[in-house]
Design a protein around this motif. Sequence first.
Motif, PDB file in Angstrom:
ATOM      1  N   ARG A 167     -11.169 -11.522 -31.027  1.00 19.96           N
ATOM      2  CA  ARG A 167     -11.710 -12.621 -31.828  1.00 19.96           C
ATOM      3  C   ARG A 167     -11.734 -13.937 -31.059  1.00 19.96           C
ATOM      4  O   ARG A 167     -12.577 -14.796 -31.290  1.00 19.96           O
ATOM      5  CB  ARG A 167     -10.868 -12.776 -33.104  1.00 19.96           C
ATOM      6  N   SER A 168     -10.794 -14.114 -30.124  1.00 21.86           N
ATOM      7  CA  SER A 168     -10.702 -15.378 -29.393  1.00 21.86           C
ATOM      8  C   SER A 168     -10.272 -15.114 -27.957  1.00 21.86           C
ATOM      9  O   SER A 168      -9.545 -14.162 -27.675  1.00 21.86           O
ATOM     10  CB  SER A 168      -9.712 -16.328 -30.084  1.00 21.86           C
ATOM     11  N   ILE A 169     -10.732 -15.997 -27.056  1.00 22.11           N
ATOM     12  CA  ILE A 169     -10.430 -15.838 -25.640  1.00 22.11           C
ATOM     13  C   ILE A 169     -10.473 -17.203 -24.969  1.00 22.11           C
ATOM     14  O   ILE A 169     -11.248 -18.087 -25.374  1.00 22.11           O
ATOM     15  CB  ILE A 169     -11.420 -14.860 -24.958  1.00 22.11           C
ATOM     16  N   ASP A 170      -9.607 -17.410 -23.988  1.00 25.38           N
ATOM     17  CA  ASP A 170      -9.636 -18.630 -23.193  1.00 25.38           C
ATOM     18  C   ASP A 170      -9.105 -18.299 -21.807  1.00 25.38           C
ATOM     19  O   ASP A 170      -8.415 -17.283 -21.609  1.00 25.38           O
ATOM     20  CB  ASP A 170      -8.803 -19.738 -23.847  1.00 25.38           C
ATOM     21  N   ALA A 171      -9.435 -19.148 -20.833  1.00 25.88           N
ATOM     22  CA  ALA A 171      -9.033 -18.918 -19.453  1.00 25.88           C
ATOM     23  C   ALA A 171      -8.807 -20.238 -18.743  1.00 25.88           C
ATOM     24  O   ALA A 171      -9.459 -21.249 -19.045  1.00 25.88           O
ATOM     25  CB  ALA A 171     -10.091 -18.097 -18.713  1.00 25.88           C
ATOM     26  N   SER A 172      -7.875 -20.237 -17.791  1.00 28.45           N
ATOM     27  CA  SER A 172      -7.607 -21.403 -16.959  1.00 28.45           C
ATOM     28  C   SER A 172      -6.964 -20.924 -15.669  1.00 28.45           C
ATOM     29  O   SER A 172      -6.010 -20.130 -15.692  1.00 28.45           O
ATOM     30  CB  SER A 172      -6.692 -22.390 -17.690  1.00 28.45           C
ATOM     31  N   ASN A 173      -7.499 -21.408 -14.552  1.00 26.03           N
ATOM     32  CA  ASN A 173      -7.033 -20.959 -13.233  1.00 26.03           C
ATOM     33  C   ASN A 173      -7.115 -19.441 -13.145  1.00 26.03           C
ATOM     34  O   ASN A 173      -8.191 -18.882 -13.237  1.00 26.03           O
ATOM     35  CB  ASN A 173      -5.624 -21.483 -12.964  1.00 26.03           C
ATOM     36  N   ASP A 174      -5.991 -18.738 -13.001  1.00 29.08           N
ATOM     37  CA  ASP A 174      -6.035 -17.280 -12.905  1.00 29.08           C
ATOM     38  C   ASP A 174      -5.432 -16.614 -14.132  1.00 29.08           C
ATOM     39  O   ASP A 174      -5.009 -15.457 -14.090  1.00 29.08           O
ATOM     40  CB  ASP A 174      -5.304 -16.814 -11.641  1.00 29.08           C
ATOM     41  N   ILE A 175      -5.375 -17.327 -15.241  1.00 26.75           N
ATOM     42  CA  ILE A 175      -4.791 -16.801 -16.481  1.00 26.75           C
ATOM     43  C   ILE A 175      -5.884 -16.640 -17.536  1.00 26.75           C
ATOM     44  O   ILE A 175      -6.699 -17.541 -17.766  1.00 26.75           O
ATOM     45  CB  ILE A 175      -3.692 -17.732 -17.020  1.00 26.75           C
ATOM     46  N   TRP A 230      -7.090 -15.876 -34.956  1.00 25.68           N
ATOM     47  CA  TRP A 230      -8.442 -16.365 -35.212  1.00 25.68           C
ATOM     48  C   TRP A 230      -8.939 -17.291 -34.104  1.00 25.68           C
ATOM     49  O   TRP A 230     -10.112 -17.348 -33.801  1.00 25.68           O
ATOM     50  CB  TRP A 230      -8.483 -17.072 -36.565  1.00 25.68           C
ATOM     51  N   SER A 231      -8.031 -18.061 -33.512  1.00 27.64           N
ATOM     52  CA  SER A 231      -8.428 -19.019 -32.484  1.00 27.64           C
ATOM     53  C   SER A 231      -7.276 -19.242 -31.510  1.00 27.64           C
ATOM     54  O   SER A 231      -6.109 -19.027 -31.858  1.00 27.64           O
ATOM     55  CB  SER A 231      -8.824 -20.360 -33.123  1.00 27.64           C
ATOM     56  N   LEU A 232      -7.613 -19.680 -30.296  1.00 26.82           N
ATOM     57  CA  LEU A 232      -6.585 -20.032 -29.320  1.00 26.82           C
ATOM     58  C   LEU A 232      -7.180 -20.949 -28.263  1.00 26.82           C
ATOM     59  O   LEU A 232      -8.397 -20.997 -28.063  1.00 26.82           O
ATOM     60  CB  LEU A 232      -5.952 -18.791 -28.689  1.00 26.82           C
ATOM     61  N   ALA A 233      -6.292 -21.662 -27.561  1.00 26.65           N
ATOM     62  CA  ALA A 233      -6.726 -22.572 -26.498  1.00 26.65           C
ATOM     63  C   ALA A 233      -5.567 -22.823 -25.545  1.00 26.65           C
ATOM     64  O   ALA A 233      -4.431 -23.034 -25.983  1.00 26.65           O
ATOM     65  CB  ALA A 233      -7.224 -23.895 -27.078  1.00 26.65           C
ATOM     66  N   ILE A 234      -5.860 -22.799 -24.246  1.00 21.12           N
ATOM     67  CA  ILE A 234      -4.869 -23.089 -23.215  1.00 21.12           C
ATOM     68  C   ILE A 234      -4.874 -24.589 -22.940  1.00 21.12           C
ATOM     69  O   ILE A 234      -5.933 -25.212 -22.857  1.00 21.12           O
ATOM     70  CB  ILE A 234      -5.174 -22.312 -21.919  1.00 21.12           C
ATOM     71  N   ASP A 235      -3.687 -25.174 -22.793  1.00 16.89           N
ATOM     72  CA  ASP A 235      -3.610 -26.614 -22.572  1.00 16.89           C
ATOM     73  C   ASP A 235      -4.063 -26.978 -21.155  1.00 16.89           C
ATOM     74  O   ASP A 235      -4.194 -26.101 -20.295  1.00 16.89           O
ATOM     75  CB  ASP A 235      -2.196 -27.133 -22.852  1.00 16.89           C
ATOM     76  N   PRO A 236      -4.355 -28.270 -20.883  1.00 22.55           N
ATOM     77  CA  PRO A 236      -4.888 -28.669 -19.566  1.00 22.55           C
ATOM     78  C   PRO A 236      -3.966 -28.370 -18.395  1.00 22.55           C
ATOM     79  O   PRO A 236      -4.428 -28.273 -17.254  1.00 22.55           O
ATOM     80  CB  PRO A 236      -5.077 -30.192 -19.722  1.00 22.55           C
ATOM     81  N   THR A 237      -2.666 -28.196 -18.647  1.00 15.40           N
ATOM     82  CA  THR A 237      -1.725 -27.915 -17.551  1.00 15.40           C
ATOM     83  C   THR A 237      -1.508 -26.425 -17.317  1.00 15.40           C
ATOM     84  O   THR A 237      -0.803 -26.037 -16.387  1.00 15.40           O
ATOM     85  CB  THR A 237      -0.366 -28.562 -17.845  1.00 15.40           C
ATOM     86  N   THR A 238      -2.106 -25.589 -18.165  1.00 15.71           N
ATOM     87  CA  THR A 238      -1.945 -24.121 -18.116  1.00 15.71           C
ATOM     88  C   THR A 238      -0.492 -23.707 -18.318  1.00 15.71           C
ATOM     89  O   THR A 238      -0.070 -22.642 -17.852  1.00 15.71           O
ATOM     90  CB  THR A 238      -2.487 -23.539 -16.790  1.00 15.71           C
TER      91      THR A 238
END
Length: 420
Positions: free
Chosen positions: A206-214, A249-257
């Motif tokens: 349902r939800s996906i996010d990515a930052s750097n290699d995560i 339902w939702s997710l988000a990675i913060d700017p610092t990972t």
Amino acid sequence: MDIISLPESHKNDSNIRNSNKKFCLHELPTDVLLHIFKFSDLSTLFSLSCCCKRFYNIISDDSVWRTRSKVAVMTNQSSEDVIIRSSKFLNAKQKCRISVNWKLGSYVEKCFSTRIKFMPTLILEKNRLWMSKGENIHVFRRQGSFIHWKNPLFVLSNGHCKDICHFVKIGSLLLSGGRDGKICAWSEDTGHILFNKNCHGVSDVRSIDASNDIVVSGSRDSLLKVWRLKRTSLSEEPIAIYNVVNALWSLAIDPTTKNVCCGTTGLFIQESIKLLNLENGTVTSFPVKKGIAIFDIKWESPSTFLTCGYDSMLRLWDTRTNECVCSWMDPFDAAGYCLASDKCHSVLCGTAHNGRVQLWDIRMRLSVQSFFCKSPASSPVYSVTFDPCCMFAALDTSLNVLDFSGDLRTRNDYRSTWGG
């Protein structure tokens, strides 16, 4: 001939007349006028610029507008995220003028329709617009507010066999999660699919996010999975799995990972917002009333994030206190489906009814404006994004583009509805 001497008081009459002479505003020196104009509000400045050529030239100077433009609603361009998706960089006066159009609801709307209903996601760039439609992602060429709707640059396909729920862009890589339980990746340069991985079995991603290699994915099976992203592949197994009890339902990675914030349906426990520390694995819960689903999350800074959901509330949370520091109620009491922010003080919230997007200034208690997108039915706004000149809203059967950049006299002003 006798010389008549005038009284002393009469000798000074001419001096008195000179000293009582009144200067008109337009006769003042330019530096004095510039100082005065800095204390005038926007409507006064626009009126003064129409008075005479000298006022127009002085008020056109950026120094009059610079301070105001840095805090302008929707047009300040203070965030790098906004700058990279802006079709052009505005000068200080343009920022203030277009900001007034946002506040008054002065825009021209274009509607690009589809025959089949979707739940699309949007990503905006300077020259491109990415939009998911069913199991594919369409890439359209963008020129300001104009979208080459009938001739997409290319279509990313052959990945999912069911609809895409959400997708993100990291560098030149597109990552998507779908109802088929798969995570797929495409190359932006070639448009070819790089991998197609079944990650959640029969449950949808349902939800996906990515930052750097995560990469972090969430699904209806209540599992939050953390993956390691390699150049063209995903790790065979997740490096961490967390059960958050409720369906994600939702997710988000913060700017610092360092942290990932996730929103759930909140059916079984009250803590429908959870913060996971990716470094030590600790989980922090944020209390929300039971049964309140969180539909979207956007990080404002490394320590603050916004949420919207089923309870019609826009909330700002602080991870340093683990509390909601401010909240705003939707004026029409509708659930919030999606968010877009300038990471300064302007927030757009797409709502569940009538194709409506609500504009907020988080420095104020009341909403700034409502925008009702044209739609044949009462469609929710599934995704919204913007640059200083335009807003892009994805409804179930259309993409609606609202252009605020013109010198417009028409208004769609709903502020009086809630006492704005």
